[in-house]
Design an enzyme around this catalytic site. Structure first.
Site, PDB file in Angstrom:
ATOM      1  N   ALA A  21      41.805  31.522  23.389  1.00  0.00           N
ATOM      2  CA  ALA A  21      42.387  32.823  23.027  1.00  0.00           C
ATOM      3  C   ALA A  21      43.840  32.836  23.440  1.00  0.00           C
ATOM      4  O   ALA A  21      44.192  32.347  24.517  1.00  0.00           O
ATOM      5  CB  ALA A  21      41.627  33.936  23.739  1.00  0.00           C
ATOM      6  N   LYS A  23      33.515  23.136  34.525  1.00  0.00           N
ATOM      7  CA  LYS A  23      34.791  23.708  34.040  1.00  0.00           C
ATOM      8  C   LYS A  23      35.874  23.541  35.107  1.00  0.00           C
ATOM      9  O   LYS A  23      37.030  23.262  34.798  1.00  0.00           O
ATOM     10  CB  LYS A  23      34.581  25.183  33.677  1.00  0.00           C
ATOM     11  CG  LYS A  23      35.783  25.849  32.998  1.00  0.00           C
ATOM     12  CD  LYS A  23      35.927  25.485  31.531  1.00  0.00           C
ATOM     13  CE  LYS A  23      37.271  25.793  30.889  1.00  0.00           C
ATOM     14  NZ  LYS A  23      37.562  27.144  30.583  1.00  0.00           N
TER      15      LYS A  23
HETATM   16  N1  LIG Z   1      42.862  32.537  27.268  1.00  0.00           N
HETATM   17  C1  LIG Z   1      41.884  31.674  27.178  1.00  0.00           C
HETATM   18  O1  LIG Z   1      41.728  30.991  26.138  1.00  0.00           O
HETATM   19  C2  LIG Z   1      40.910  31.490  28.308  1.00  0.00           C
HETATM   20  C3  LIG Z   1      41.078  32.128  29.508  1.00  0.00           C
HETATM   21  N2  LIG Z   1      40.151  31.935  30.516  1.00  0.00           N
HETATM   22  C4  LIG Z   1      40.288  32.587  31.816  1.00  0.00           C
HETATM   23  O2  LIG Z   1      40.160  33.981  31.626  1.00  0.00           O
HETATM   24  C5  LIG Z   1      40.899  34.681  32.640  1.00  0.00           C
HETATM   25  C6  LIG Z   1      41.863  35.640  31.946  1.00  0.00           C
HETATM   26  O3  LIG Z   1      42.770  34.821  31.226  1.00  0.00           O
HETATM   27  P1  LIG Z   1      43.721  35.317  30.066  1.00  0.00           P
HETATM   28  O4  LIG Z   1      43.135  36.488  29.401  1.00  0.00           O
HETATM   29  O5  LIG Z   1      44.082  34.129  29.266  1.00  0.00           O
HETATM   30  O6  LIG Z   1      44.984  35.754  30.941  1.00  0.00           O
HETATM   31  P2  LIG Z   1      46.123  36.810  30.560  1.00  0.00           P
HETATM   32  O7  LIG Z   1      47.205  36.609  31.554  1.00  0.00           O
HETATM   33  O8  LIG Z   1      46.408  36.715  29.107  1.00  0.00           O
HETATM   34  O9  LIG Z   1      45.404  38.198  30.810  1.00  0.00           O
HETATM   35  C7  LIG Z   1      45.146  38.744  32.051  1.00  0.00           C
HETATM   36  C8  LIG Z   1      45.366  40.226  31.877  1.00  0.00           C
HETATM   37  O10 LIG Z   1      44.950  40.911  33.040  1.00  0.00           O
HETATM   38  C9  LIG Z   1      45.795  42.051  33.131  1.00  0.00           C
HETATM   39  N3  LIG Z   1      45.685  42.656  34.455  1.00  0.00           N
HETATM   40  C10 LIG Z   1      46.194  42.220  35.625  1.00  0.00           C
HETATM   41  N4  LIG Z   1      45.875  43.091  36.605  1.00  0.00           N
HETATM   42  C11 LIG Z   1      45.163  44.093  36.019  1.00  0.00           C
HETATM   43  C12 LIG Z   1      44.575  45.285  36.500  1.00  0.00           C
HETATM   44  N5  LIG Z   1      44.646  45.653  37.786  1.00  0.00           N
HETATM   45  N6  LIG Z   1      43.928  46.081  35.627  1.00  0.00           N
HETATM   46  C13 LIG Z   1      43.840  45.761  34.320  1.00  0.00           C
HETATM   47  N7  LIG Z   1      44.391  44.644  33.803  1.00  0.00           N
HETATM   48  C14 LIG Z   1      45.025  43.817  34.653  1.00  0.00           C
HETATM   49  C15 LIG Z   1      47.177  41.507  32.803  1.00  0.00           C
HETATM   50  O11 LIG Z   1      48.034  42.579  32.457  1.00  0.00           O
HETATM   51  P3  LIG Z   1      49.607  42.330  32.136  1.00  0.00           P
HETATM   52  O12 LIG Z   1      49.635  41.534  30.874  1.00  0.00           O
HETATM   53  O13 LIG Z   1      50.127  43.708  31.937  1.00  0.00           O
HETATM   54  O14 LIG Z   1      50.163  41.616  33.314  1.00  0.00           O
HETATM   55  C16 LIG Z   1      46.837  40.594  31.632  1.00  0.00           C
HETATM   56  O15 LIG Z   1      46.946  41.279  30.408  1.00  0.00           O
HETATM   57  C17 LIG Z   1      41.619  33.607  33.460  1.00  0.00           C
HETATM   58  O16 LIG Z   1      40.879  33.295  34.617  1.00  0.00           O
HETATM   59  C18 LIG Z   1      41.642  32.414  32.505  1.00  0.00           C
HETATM   60  O17 LIG Z   1      41.751  31.183  33.195  1.00  0.00           O
HETATM   61  C19 LIG Z   1      39.050  31.148  30.339  1.00  0.00           C
HETATM   62  C20 LIG Z   1      38.848  30.496  29.158  1.00  0.00           C
HETATM   63  C21 LIG Z   1      39.764  30.583  28.059  1.00  0.00           C
HETATM   64  C1  LIG Z   2      40.298  23.883  28.956  1.00  0.00           C
HETATM   65  C2  LIG Z   2      41.761  24.194  29.243  1.00  0.00           C
HETATM   66  C3  LIG Z   2      42.367  23.088  30.047  1.00  0.00           C
HETATM   67  C4  LIG Z   2      42.398  24.267  27.869  1.00  0.00           C
HETATM   68  O1  LIG Z   2      43.778  24.230  27.895  1.00  0.00           O
HETATM   69  C5  LIG Z   2      41.855  25.495  30.002  1.00  0.00           C
HETATM   70  O2  LIG Z   2      40.840  26.065  30.353  1.00  0.00           O
HETATM   71  C6  LIG Z   2      43.148  26.067  30.450  1.00  0.00           C
HETATM   72  O3  LIG Z   2      44.175  25.787  29.849  1.00  0.00           O
HETATM   73  O4  LIG Z   2      43.120  26.834  31.441  1.00  0.00           O
END
Ligand SMILES: NC(=O)C1=CN([C@@H]2O[C@H](COP(=O)(O)OP(=O)(O)OC[C@H]3O[C@@H](n4cnc5c(N)ncnc54)[C@H](OP(=O)(O)O)[C@@H]3O)[C@@H](O)[C@H]2O)C=CC1
Ligand SMILES: CC(C)(CO)C(=O)C(=O)O
Length: 301
Positions: free
Chosen positions: A129, A186
């Site tokens: 994503a 993972k």
């Molecule tokens: N993106 C991906 O493809 C994948 C992500 N993940 C994992 O998922 C988790 C989230 O990742 P991802 O979505 O990519 O990260 P992002 O940085 O895109 O999103 C995290 C979000 O959390 C928000 N946030 C921070 N503090 C608060 C709070 N107190 N209340 C509400 N919202 C808050 C941030 O807001 P703001 O933008 O305003 O700072 C941001 O929008 C991570 O651990 C990541 O490693 C796992 C697999 C795939």
């Molecule tokens: C699987 C991988 C390594 C894909 O980029 C990932 O989870 C990340 O970037 O945090």
């Protein structure tokens, strides 16, 4: 079914869009008031290749939102943003299931301390994503989201329903009885790919180039495997590298944008596990401190 999704980033917006498609009552809780207003006014768009779908969603800011009353709460923030979220959830005495949609380790333990009455779940996601802007997410890669219980493996009805409905709406998703193994796998993948790509500032595929970066990736993997029970094998790490060859890892992107990384919950976790076992992990120490050093330097501008 009422779902609260805390975090309007890539993972949270992706889950929100599919949950809404599946007919659930979805509320996105964002860090800023500005993003909540934008989501309410403009809706949430999801891009799949050339196709764009728009969803009308409810959104509120973290500061003003009530987190009570959900059938299930999904926490989709980065590891370094977790503490205030747990604090607020515990002050609301929320006791429904909480599903953490996060990479790295440590969130289930912190969650259990803060929310002793809530059934806790972890989601391991291989879907890709990417947040294009505050109201648009791109589903960059079909993977799967597996959700499993932290404790005895019992799956609440609400978690089962969430997974079944997300899956039928097109976000591949299932429950699992072996989430600890999946988290360890993972973690292995992230502990090898993320720091190396972040330090070298290369795309994931560069770690399988048959050259010097691959030598380092294989040696780092062997070290991580010596510490983590149920670590992924090199073949599994290689499969992810090849499957995401053109992508830049989240840690690489975080450093590039001068943002904090999840390194403490990834290589920091491996270092702690090694310390407890009395195993030496010099390569992990090197990449961990390198990322921390770059993180600090970039944050200082
Ligand atoms: N993106 C991906 O493809 C994948 C992500 N993940 C994992 O998922 C988790 C989230 O990742 P991802 O979505 O990519 O990260 P992002 O940085 O895109 O999103 C995290 C979000 O959390 C928000 N946030 C921070 N503090 C608060 C709070 N107190 N209340 C509400 N919202 C808050 C941030 O807001 P703001 O933008 O305003 O700072 C941001 O929008 C991570 O651990 C990541 O490693 C796992 C697999 C795939
Ligand atoms: C699987 C991988 C390594 C894909 O980029 C990932 O989870 C990340 O970037 O945090």
């Amino acid at each position: 079914m009422k779902v609260h999704i805390i975090g309007g980033g890539a993972a949270g917006l992706l889950a929100a869009a599919y949950a809404q498609s599946a007919g659930m009552d979805v509320g996105i809780i964002t860090r800023t008031e500005k993003q909540a207003l934008m989501l309410q006014e403009e809706g949430l768009s999801v891009q799949h290749g050339q196709e764009v779908r728009k969803h009308h969603v409810r959104a509120e800011s973290f500061e003003t939102a009530s987190l009570a009353g959900a059938d299930i709460t999904i926490v989709a923030v980065k590891q370094f943003s977790l503490s205030p979220v747990l604090e607020k959830l515990s002050s609301m005495e929320a006791d429904g299931p909480v599903l953490f949609l996060m990479n790295g380790m440590g969130h289930l333990e912190k969650g259990a301390d803060a929310l002793p009455a809530s059934p806790l779940y972890s989601g391991v996601m291989t879907h890709g994503a990417f947040r294009v802007d505050p109201v648009t997410v791109r589903h960059t890669g079909q993977g799967i989201l597996k959700a499993g219980a932290a404790g005895d493996g019992y799956i609440d009805e609400a978690v089962y329903e969430l997974c079944t409905r997300l899956d039928s709406a097109g976000l591949r998703c299932e429950t699992t009885g072996s989430i600890a193994d999946m988290m360890a796998e993972k973690l292995t993948v992230n502990a090898v790919i993320n720091p190396l790509t972040a330090i070298y500032q290369v795309e994931n595929g560069a770690l399988c180039d048959g050259g010097f970066f691959e030598i380092n990736a294989r040696e780092l993997h062997a070290e991580v495997k010596s510490v983590l029970p149920n670590a992924a094998e090199w073949d599994q790490v290689e499969e992810v590298i090849r499957g995401t060859a053109e992508n830049y890892s989240s840690m690489c992107m975080d450093l590039r944008k001068g943002r904090p990384t999840e390194v403490d919950a990834i290589t920091g976790y491996v270092l702690n596990a090694a310390r407890q076992k009395g195993v030496k992990v010099p390569l992990t120490g090197f990449v961990h401190h390198s990322v921390k050093g770059l993180e600090r330097r970039l944050a200082e501008g």
